[in-house]
Design an enzyme around this catalytic site. Structure first.
Site, PDB file in Angstrom:
ATOM      1  N   HIS A 241      -5.067   0.650  -2.284  1.00 57.36           N
ATOM      2  CA  HIS A 241      -5.390  -0.753  -2.040  1.00 57.36           C
ATOM      3  C   HIS A 241      -4.909  -1.528  -3.266  1.00 57.36           C
ATOM      4  O   HIS A 241      -5.566  -1.498  -4.304  1.00 57.36           O
ATOM      5  CB  HIS A 241      -6.898  -0.949  -1.852  1.00 57.36           C
TER       6      HIS A 241
ATOM      7  N   GLU B  74       0.845  -1.181   0.000  1.00 55.80           N
ATOM      8  CA  GLU B  74       0.000   0.000   0.000  1.00 55.80           C
ATOM      9  C   GLU B  74       0.889   1.242   0.000  1.00 55.80           C
ATOM     10  O   GLU B  74       1.932   1.273   0.648  1.00 55.80           O
ATOM     11  CB  GLU B  74      -0.929   0.015   1.230  1.00 55.80           C
TER      12      GLU B  74
ATOM     13  N   ASP C 183      -8.842   0.709   8.340  1.00 54.68           N
ATOM     14  CA  ASP C 183      -8.863   2.125   7.935  1.00 54.68           C
ATOM     15  C   ASP C 183      -9.849   2.915   8.794  1.00 54.68           C
ATOM     16  O   ASP C 183      -9.581   4.048   9.195  1.00 54.68           O
ATOM     17  CB  ASP C 183      -9.284   2.266   6.465  1.00 54.68           C
TER      18      ASP C 183
ATOM     19  N   HIS D  75      -4.357   6.719   0.502  1.00 56.23           N
ATOM     20  CA  HIS D  75      -3.628   5.455   0.462  1.00 56.23           C
ATOM     21  C   HIS D  75      -4.202   4.566  -0.632  1.00 56.23           C
ATOM     22  O   HIS D  75      -5.299   4.809  -1.137  1.00 56.23           O
ATOM     23  CB  HIS D  75      -3.563   4.758   1.826  1.00 56.23           C
TER      24      HIS D  75
HETATM   25 ZN   LIG Z   1      -7.036   0.776   3.384  1.00 54.11          ZN
END
Ligand SMILES: [Zn+2]
Length: 133
Positions: A79, A24, A90, A77
């Site tokens: 995935h 990530e 999250d 961020h």
């Molecule tokens: Zn996430």
């Protein structure tokens, strides 16, 4: 409250996330009204399916915002494999309720999908994402 990205920001995020793949990627989106600066932050998480921003870099970045009169508009961020939706982790770790969350899914590498949310008190609210071209 929607999230607006200045020109080229989305392209920067996609490139950065692809470079971090299969991990990530994470960072901050900052600016005044539109997010016009992306500050990459090193992901120090040992787990493939979560991120943890390097605390030293995060503090330095937040300090630079103050000096430049910018605001933290969103936490970014990626995935690498999952959908563009906040994971349970999250939601639990949404420490900056005033900031939006932008999640970029690379589950279909040829068609990256970015969606924006607000996460307040464990509640996920989808918000509109605008990219200025
Ligand atoms: Zn996430």
């Amino acid at each position: 409250m929607d999230l607006t990205l200045a020109p080229d920001i989305l392209e920067q995020l996609i490139e950065y996330a692809k470079n971090a793949y299969p991990h990530e990627a994470c960072g901050l989106l900052v600016g005044r009204n539109a997010a016009d600066r992306f500050i990459p932050i090193t992901n120090i998480s040992a787990h493939a399916r979560e991120y943890e921003m390097d605390p030293g870099e995060l503090i330095a970045a937040l300090r630079s915002l103050r000096d430049m009169g910018e605001e933290l508009l969103a936490i970014f961020h990626s995935h690498p494999h999952g959908p563009a939706e906040p994971s349970k982790t999250d939601i639990e770790r949404a420490y900056y309720p005033e900031a939006a969350h932008l999640i970029l899914s690379l589950a279909e590498p040829e068609r990256p999908l970015a969606l924006a949310f607000r996460i307040v008190d464990g509640e996920v609210l989808p918000i509109e994402l605008h990219a200025i071209v």
